[in-house]
Design an enzyme around this catalytic site. Sequence first.
Site, PDB file in Angstrom:
ATOM      1  CE  LYS A  17      -1.989  -1.098   3.897  1.00  0.00           C
ATOM      2  NZ  LYS A  17      -1.151  -2.298   4.282  1.00  0.00           N
ATOM      3  NE  ARG A  93      -4.288  -1.050  10.086  1.00  0.00           N
ATOM      4  CZ  ARG A  93      -3.469  -0.828   9.177  1.00  0.00           C
ATOM      5  NH1 ARG A  93      -3.405   0.491   8.613  1.00  0.00           N
ATOM      6  NH2 ARG A  93      -2.572  -1.567   9.255  1.00  0.00           N
ATOM      7  NE  ARG A 127       7.998  -2.041   6.336  1.00  0.00           N
ATOM      8  CZ  ARG A 127       6.461  -1.980   6.319  1.00  0.00           C
ATOM      9  NH1 ARG A 127       6.038  -1.396   5.317  1.00  0.00           N
ATOM     10  NH2 ARG A 127       6.002  -2.733   7.417  1.00  0.00           N
ATOM     11  NE  ARG A 160       6.393  -0.310   9.955  1.00  0.00           N
ATOM     12  CZ  ARG A 160       5.402  -0.225   9.311  1.00  0.00           C
ATOM     13  NH1 ARG A 160       5.157   0.452   8.264  1.00  0.00           N
ATOM     14  NH2 ARG A 160       4.231  -0.959   9.737  1.00  0.00           N
ATOM     15  NE  ARG A 171       2.083  -4.952  11.103  1.00  0.00           N
ATOM     16  CZ  ARG A 171       3.124  -4.582  10.174  1.00  0.00           C
ATOM     17  NH1 ARG A 171       4.245  -5.020  10.666  1.00  0.00           N
ATOM     18  NH2 ARG A 171       3.028  -3.962   9.057  1.00  0.00           N
TER      19      ARG A 171
HETATM   20  P1  AP5 Z   1       4.949  -1.512   1.992  1.00  0.00           P
HETATM   21  O1  AP5 Z   1       4.483  -0.840   0.553  1.00  0.00           O
HETATM   22  O2  AP5 Z   1       5.551  -0.697   2.924  1.00  0.00           O
HETATM   23  O3  AP5 Z   1       3.660  -2.263   2.320  1.00  0.00           O
HETATM   24  P2  AP5 Z   1       2.239  -1.734   3.108  1.00  0.00           P
HETATM   25  O4  AP5 Z   1       1.070  -2.705   2.559  1.00  0.00           O
HETATM   26  O5  AP5 Z   1       2.135  -0.385   3.049  1.00  0.00           O
HETATM   27  O6  AP5 Z   1       2.765  -2.141   4.336  1.00  0.00           O
HETATM   28  P3  AP5 Z   1       2.550  -1.741   5.976  1.00  0.00           P
HETATM   29  O7  AP5 Z   1       3.168  -2.639   7.108  1.00  0.00           O
HETATM   30  O8  AP5 Z   1       3.018  -0.327   5.879  1.00  0.00           O
HETATM   31  O9  AP5 Z   1       1.069  -1.735   6.148  1.00  0.00           O
HETATM   32  P4  AP5 Z   1       0.209  -1.889   7.535  1.00  0.00           P
HETATM   33  O10 AP5 Z   1      -1.136  -1.564   7.122  1.00  0.00           O
HETATM   34  O11 AP5 Z   1       0.475  -2.991   8.471  1.00  0.00           O
HETATM   35  O12 AP5 Z   1       1.193  -0.844   8.521  1.00  0.00           O
HETATM   36  P5  AP5 Z   1       0.537   0.867   8.900  1.00  0.00           P
HETATM   37  O13 AP5 Z   1       1.846   1.509   8.771  1.00  0.00           O
HETATM   38  O14 AP5 Z   1      -0.548   1.473   7.986  1.00  0.00           O
HETATM   39  O15 AP5 Z   1       5.697  -2.696   1.348  1.00  0.00           O
HETATM   40  C1  AP5 Z   1       6.367  -3.647   2.267  1.00  0.00           C
HETATM   41  C2  AP5 Z   1       7.612  -4.433   1.929  1.00  0.00           C
HETATM   42  O16 AP5 Z   1       7.533  -5.135   0.645  1.00  0.00           O
HETATM   43  C3  AP5 Z   1       8.648  -3.232   1.732  1.00  0.00           C
HETATM   44  O17 AP5 Z   1       9.972  -3.611   2.010  1.00  0.00           O
HETATM   45  C4  AP5 Z   1       8.602  -3.146   0.207  1.00  0.00           C
HETATM   46  O18 AP5 Z   1       9.821  -2.579  -0.306  1.00  0.00           O
HETATM   47  C5  AP5 Z   1       8.386  -4.572  -0.370  1.00  0.00           C
HETATM   48  N1  AP5 Z   1       7.440  -4.488  -1.483  1.00  0.00           N
HETATM   49  C6  AP5 Z   1       6.415  -3.701  -1.767  1.00  0.00           C
HETATM   50  N2  AP5 Z   1       5.905  -3.952  -2.959  1.00  0.00           N
HETATM   51  C7  AP5 Z   1       6.394  -5.056  -3.119  1.00  0.00           C
HETATM   52  C8  AP5 Z   1       6.486  -5.941  -4.603  1.00  0.00           C
HETATM   53  N3  AP5 Z   1       5.638  -5.596  -5.634  1.00  0.00           N
HETATM   54  N4  AP5 Z   1       7.349  -6.963  -4.771  1.00  0.00           N
HETATM   55  C9  AP5 Z   1       8.359  -7.431  -3.894  1.00  0.00           C
HETATM   56  N5  AP5 Z   1       8.512  -6.606  -2.557  1.00  0.00           N
HETATM   57  C10 AP5 Z   1       7.582  -5.474  -2.467  1.00  0.00           C
HETATM   58  O19 AP5 Z   1      -0.164   0.495  10.369  1.00  0.00           O
HETATM   59  C11 AP5 Z   1       0.928   0.157  11.347  1.00  0.00           C
HETATM   60  C12 AP5 Z   1       0.370   0.224  12.612  1.00  0.00           C
HETATM   61  O20 AP5 Z   1      -0.549   1.647  12.748  1.00  0.00           O
HETATM   62  C13 AP5 Z   1      -1.187  -0.619  13.037  1.00  0.00           C
HETATM   63  O21 AP5 Z   1      -0.405  -1.804  13.273  1.00  0.00           O
HETATM   64  C14 AP5 Z   1      -1.698  -0.021  14.025  1.00  0.00           C
HETATM   65  O22 AP5 Z   1      -0.992  -0.125  15.199  1.00  0.00           O
HETATM   66  C15 AP5 Z   1      -1.773   1.436  13.518  1.00  0.00           C
HETATM   67  N6  AP5 Z   1      -2.602   1.954  12.493  1.00  0.00           N
HETATM   68  C16 AP5 Z   1      -2.398   2.312  11.298  1.00  0.00           C
HETATM   69  N7  AP5 Z   1      -3.813   2.729  10.645  1.00  0.00           N
HETATM   70  C17 AP5 Z   1      -4.588   2.787  11.776  1.00  0.00           C
HETATM   71  C18 AP5 Z   1      -5.891   2.687  11.641  1.00  0.00           C
HETATM   72  N8  AP5 Z   1      -6.682   3.111  10.447  1.00  0.00           N
HETATM   73  N9  AP5 Z   1      -6.659   2.535  12.739  1.00  0.00           N
HETATM   74  C19 AP5 Z   1      -5.944   1.827  13.856  1.00  0.00           C
HETATM   75  N10 AP5 Z   1      -4.687   1.908  13.907  1.00  0.00           N
HETATM   76  C20 AP5 Z   1      -4.041   2.209  12.670  1.00  0.00           C
END
Ligand code: AP5
Length: 214
Positions: A17, A93, A127, A160, A171
Amino acid sequence: MSDDHRVLLLGPPGAGKGTQSDRLAAEYGLDVITTGDALRNNKQMDISDLGLEYDTPGEYMDRGELVPDAVVNEIVVSALADADGFVLDGYPRNLDQAEYLSEQTALDYVFLLEVPEAELIDRLTGRRVCAACGETFHVDFDPPEEPGVCDVDGGELVQREDDTEETVRERLRVYEDETAPVVDHYRERDVLVEVSGEGTPDDVFDRLVSQIES
Ligand code: AP5
Ligand code: ZN
């Protein structure tokens, strides 16, 4: 190009994402609204006056749990107020957040990035993120030129705190429990477009663009 696309990117942790949000934002001149980054920048914020289980967002995040809606909704509503076109990443979410969002804005595209679970775990545990500028790398799939060093600004690459295998599994469990119903919510309304998140980031980006242009 048009600056008024309102895009929601759904998908499990590690689906790409963040990677695709940045690209879509650059392509179409959109703002990225990401609750994950906003919360990471405010991990130590004092939320004790809300009378919740923990006193800071970071305590939820490092356990892989959702940060309470009161905190997250506030972030989104102020970001939406400043944005014309946007890509929303990491929100909503749970169903309550989806309901709240529907009261704030309409959406033009709702995409679900689909990636098998084993690959999600590999992507997240490999990552690395620049401590200075936030650029994301992967030790195998998108390695920096020099291990541990950011290509953009030479900053230190760190893991991270929630990217350990144990927390990644939590997660993914929280995603199934809380966020899969959000996916169903949009699917039932016939607005969900499922896009494969496999292949290279370029492959995935091309799929998203072709949906937007079609
Ligand atoms: P990346 O693009 O970073 O993936 P992502 O889907 O953004 O993953 P996240 O871990 O950031 O999502 P998340 O939803 O768990 O975390 P968030 O920060 O929102 O890619 C991942 C890796 O793969 C990278 O190394 C990249 O290089 C690689 N990659 C990408 N595309 C690729 C491909 N095509 N092929 C190979 N490799 C690839 O949330 C974190 C925390 O915040 C949550 O756990 C929660 O505690 C809190 N939080 C956030 N939003 C909310 C909400 N709305 N409500 C409540 N709590 C929340
Ligand atoms: Zn950097």
